[in-house]
Design an enzyme around this catalytic site. Sequence first.
Site, PDB file in Angstrom:
ATOM      1  N   LYS A 193       4.324  -6.353  -5.365  1.00  0.00           N
ATOM      2  CA  LYS A 193       5.029  -7.527  -4.756  1.00  0.00           C
ATOM      3  C   LYS A 193       5.795  -8.338  -5.840  1.00  0.00           C
ATOM      4  CE  LYS A 193       4.373  -5.787  -1.174  1.00  0.00           C
ATOM      5  NZ  LYS A 193       3.402  -5.957   0.018  1.00  0.00           N
TER       6      LYS A 193
HETATM    7  C1  LIG Z   1       2.678  -5.207   1.388  1.00  0.00           C
HETATM    8  C2  LIG Z   1       3.009  -5.484   2.742  1.00  0.00           C
HETATM    9  C3  LIG Z   1       1.839  -6.123   3.578  1.00  0.00           C
HETATM   10  C4  LIG Z   1       0.462  -5.857   3.396  1.00  0.00           C
HETATM   11  O1  LIG Z   1       0.118  -6.686   2.113  1.00  0.00           O
HETATM   12  P1  LIG Z   1      -1.134  -6.321   1.148  1.00  0.00           P
HETATM   13  O2  LIG Z   1      -1.537  -7.243   0.580  1.00  0.00           O
HETATM   14  O3  LIG Z   1      -0.816  -4.921   0.855  1.00  0.00           O
HETATM   15  O4  LIG Z   1      -2.434  -5.793   2.300  1.00  0.00           O
HETATM   16  C5  LIG Z   1       2.203  -6.517   5.088  1.00  0.00           C
HETATM   17  N1  LIG Z   1       3.592  -6.565   5.517  1.00  0.00           N
HETATM   18  C6  LIG Z   1       4.527  -6.061   4.758  1.00  0.00           C
HETATM   19  C7  LIG Z   1       5.849  -5.900   5.226  1.00  0.00           C
HETATM   20  C8  LIG Z   1       4.046  -5.527   3.208  1.00  0.00           C
HETATM   21  O5  LIG Z   1       5.280  -5.324   2.459  1.00  0.00           O
END
Ligand SMILES: *Cc1c(COP(=O)(O)O)cnc(C)c1O
Length: 420
Positions: A193
């Site tokens: 991210k």
């Molecule tokens: C990455 C992501 C999540 C989940 O986040 P994690 O920290 O990986 O559990 C939820 N929704 C979207 C759209 C994502 O891209």
Amino acid sequence: MLALSGGAPVRTRPFPSWPVWDHTDEEALLEVLRSGMWGLGGSKVPEFENRFAAYHGAKYGVAACNGTVTLQVALTALGVGPGDEVIVPGYTFVATGAAVLHVGAIPVIVDIDPDTYNIDPEAVRSAITPRTKCIIPVHVGGNPADMDAIMALAEEHGIAVLEDAAQAHGARIGGRGVGSIGHIGSFSFQATKNLNAGEGGILITDDEELAALCRAYRNCGRFGGAREPVLGWDFRLTEFQAGLLLSQMNRLEEQTRLRDENGRYLAEQLRTVPGIRPLKRLDSVERHAYHLFIFRFSAEEWGVSLDLFIEALAAEGIPCSRGYVPLYRDPLFVTSGQSCPAAWPGLPNSLEQRAYRRMHLPNAERASEEAVWIPHYVLLGSRDDMDDVVEAVRKLYNHREALAKARGSGKAKRYAGLEG
Ligand SMILES: *Cc1c(COP(=O)(O)O)cnc(C)c1O
């Protein structure tokens, strides 16, 4: 000659790598180590919560161990439970739907806007029933969804809005930071991210009571003795992660600005190549976070399959991949009868009735067959780097007849970072 067929690639130098770190991040981690306060009771988590919430224009922040459980905590705090319906888009990471199942509610999957890939407000309107408790718009790839339309619908029907902003740190629409527009917003700090501590997540909100509930659900159900506990979890973030997030945040504004600038430029340039259509941003979007640069590829106009195009573009040295399959095609939904938690005996039947297996949302289907994703760190490069991306796509277009006959493995990769 095409790099796929043994020619010289357009690009041999690497693009910027991710994550970005230096001695300031080392010092931030060492500071936590030396303090001996590695978890509960430290100062980094609250400091980060305040700073991240304020950056997006919200009053309260509640950090947690990832951006999936934040969705689950938010739904629980909003009072969403068994039998309730939650409207989610058909083009998103599986966690958006899984979080709904985890609280025993029913994901009502609706179609997306074909030009933005974000949830279509008209599809939301048609899906609202007396059982609808919540809408989860996802800012796909960091491109803010049509929050004006969604908030108007939610207000009209008395429904809560939970923004899944896991891909949209620092994005802005209509004068506001994403995550602060709905009743509550959720972010992820997972390794791929735009802001990252390996793992992590946060909820932001202006609602003091909602924030207090989220804090308790995250922290074993405890309100710090102020009230009766609730049935919660331990979903806490560590001080190491918060310390690292604080130092990473020092770069967020500049990185976000750069991604947005390069993303706009890349969209302008790629739009001039036939059969290449970058996604639209709404006029009210002030800043796109560009977690992903997404464009639509027309296999018909090129006479080349999407898989072959992606393989050939990757061979030219441009990081790229396919994107999501429609949410209802995720194995979680296809095999829903078996994979749903046994804790909710009523659920498999109602899911069965939803017939995810027979579902067909035309725009989500199409997105799955035409989308090309370029990861955000490519946009941390220079103008010349962007020109290389454009040159590679142009080269493939000019050689499209040779490309149509070239041999690839026949299967381009889906985005590994989010599927792992
Ligand atoms: C990455 C992501 C999540 C989940 O986040 P994690 O920290 O990986 O559990 C939820 N929704 C979207 C759209 C994502 O891209």
